[in-house]
Design an enzyme around this catalytic site. Sequence first.
Site, mmCIF file in Angstrom:
data_model
loop_
_atom_site.group_PDB
_atom_site.id
_atom_site.type_symbol
_atom_site.label_atom_id
_atom_site.label_comp_id
_atom_site.label_asym_id
_atom_site.label_seq_id
_atom_site.Cartn_x
_atom_site.Cartn_y
_atom_site.Cartn_z
ATOM 1 N N ASP A 83 -79.141 -33.329 38.685
ATOM 2 C CA ASP A 83 -80.512 -33.558 39.144
ATOM 3 C C ASP A 83 -80.887 -32.585 40.265
ATOM 4 O O ASP A 83 -80.031 -32.119 41.009
ATOM 5 C CB ASP A 83 -80.635 -35.015 39.637
ATOM 6 C CG ASP A 83 -82.090 -35.475 39.707
ATOM 7 O OD1 ASP A 83 -82.971 -34.761 39.187
ATOM 8 O OD2 ASP A 83 -82.335 -36.549 40.284
ATOM 9 N N ASN B 45 -87.342 -38.655 30.082
ATOM 10 C CA ASN B 45 -87.813 -37.285 30.355
ATOM 11 C C ASN B 45 -88.864 -36.810 29.348
ATOM 12 O O ASN B 45 -89.580 -35.846 29.602
ATOM 13 C CB ASN B 45 -86.649 -36.294 30.395
ATOM 14 C CG ASN B 45 -85.765 -36.418 31.623
ATOM 15 O OD1 ASN B 45 -84.570 -36.137 31.574
ATOM 16 N ND2 ASN B 45 -86.328 -36.832 32.756
HETATM 17 C C1 IPE Z 1 -82.008 -38.136 35.347
HETATM 18 O O1 IPE Z 1 -82.789 -37.366 36.194
HETATM 19 C C2 IPE Z 1 -81.940 -37.492 34.000
HETATM 20 C C3 IPE Z 1 -81.224 -36.219 33.929
HETATM 21 C C4 IPE Z 1 -80.553 -35.657 34.889
HETATM 22 C C5 IPE Z 1 -81.265 -35.586 32.644
HETATM 23 P P1 IPE Z 1 -84.329 -37.695 36.434
HETATM 24 O O2 IPE Z 1 -84.823 -36.682 37.394
HETATM 25 O O3 IPE Z 1 -85.035 -37.797 35.153
HETATM 26 O O4 IPE Z 1 -84.258 -39.140 37.116
HETATM 27 P P2 IPE Z 1 -85.349 -39.943 37.951
HETATM 28 O O5 IPE Z 1 -86.601 -39.933 37.144
HETATM 29 O O6 IPE Z 1 -85.525 -39.222 39.248
HETATM 30 O O7 IPE Z 1 -84.741 -41.290 38.144
HETATM 31 C C1 IPE Z 2 -82.769 -32.392 36.451
HETATM 32 O O1 IPE Z 2 -83.627 -31.830 37.382
HETATM 33 C C2 IPE Z 2 -82.986 -31.857 35.048
HETATM 34 C C3 IPE Z 2 -83.614 -32.812 34.129
HETATM 35 C C4 IPE Z 2 -83.917 -34.049 34.392
HETATM 36 C C5 IPE Z 2 -83.914 -32.332 32.801
HETATM 37 P P1 IPE Z 2 -85.094 -32.381 37.610
HETATM 38 O O2 IPE Z 2 -86.019 -31.627 36.711
HETATM 39 O O3 IPE Z 2 -85.149 -33.851 37.467
HETATM 40 O O4 IPE Z 2 -85.348 -31.955 39.094
HETATM 41 P P2 IPE Z 2 -86.143 -32.784 40.202
HETATM 42 O O5 IPE Z 2 -85.508 -34.128 40.278
HETATM 43 O O6 IPE Z 2 -87.560 -32.850 39.765
HETATM 44 O O7 IPE Z 2 -85.947 -31.993 41.448
HETATM 45 MG MG MG Z 3 -84.907 -35.361 38.801
#
Ligand code: IPE
Ligand code: IPE
Ligand code: MG
Length: 251
Positions: free
Chosen positions: A18, A66
């Site tokens: 993340d 997502n």
């Molecule tokens: C969790 O991250 C999913 C992945 C790392 C693929 P998110 O960024 O989607 O999680 P939330 O929405 O902050 O809980």
């Molecule tokens: C994790 O990074 C990747 C996916 C969830 C696909 P994020 O895209 O969630 O990054 P933040 O949380 O917005 O910084």
């Molecule tokens: Mg995230």
Amino acid sequence: MEPLDLTKLPVHLAVIMDGNGRWAQQRMLRRIVGHQRGAETVKMVVEQASLLGIKYLTLFAFSSENWSRPPMEVRALMTLLKKYIRQETVRMMRKNIRYNVIGNRSDLPDDVNETLEEAIRKTAGNTGMVLTLALSYGGRQELSMAAACMARDVVAGRLAPEAINVGLFETYLDTGGLPDPDFLIRTSGEMRISNFLLWQLAYTELYFTDINWPDFTINELHKALADYQSRERRFGMTSDQISRRGDLSNA
Ligand code: IPE
Ligand code: IPE
Ligand code: MG
């Protein structure tokens, strides 16, 4: 770098990768640039885990939730995923790594599925680390699908309700055949599970770091693994019981 005891590594390491978006935004870059940099971290972690002899590595790459992101970001992530799999399959062959996917594959675009299919087929005979990508994966979705499947088998007379127990339930999950994760790392400072492996994480050791995924380095990985090694996993027992068990297995 922290010294690691190679005999005390997690058998199954799971990672919630993340912070790609925030990494990019902090640098006035587009979110997708963060995802591209994140893919470089994936390469490093896969290589390190396999070098260390970790048997199972599971990466949360795209959650069921997502899909609610802006369509442009979803498209860019799918393109990046396809590119990563295509590029990395040769390396996976060289490192004897086997691909596995959990999640709702039917939601993924056809071209992504074809690429995954080919990578899974090519690496099927590899006997080293199993690299599981969680794609369009959600723990609640997985559990409700398992329940629906069991209900169908009961109705069809293939399954007796009395036969349903923890061991049998697990065979209905996407992760059937994989051991539960011993250790979960989540980057970017969020302290939540976000619908990842809800059943399987029951006794997993959890580790959270503020570092965003693109900034996660070998050093950080070793630091996390050293932290894992300092923990006592009790599984409901007392500390005394655990140390006596340790004495017996060392004898
Ligand atoms: C969790 O991250 C999913 C992945 C790392 C693929 P998110 O960024 O989607 O999680 P939330 O929405 O902050 O809980
Ligand atoms: C994790 O990074 C990747 C996916 C969830 C696909 P994020 O895209 O969630 O990054 P933040 O949380 O917005 O910084
Ligand atoms: Mg995230």
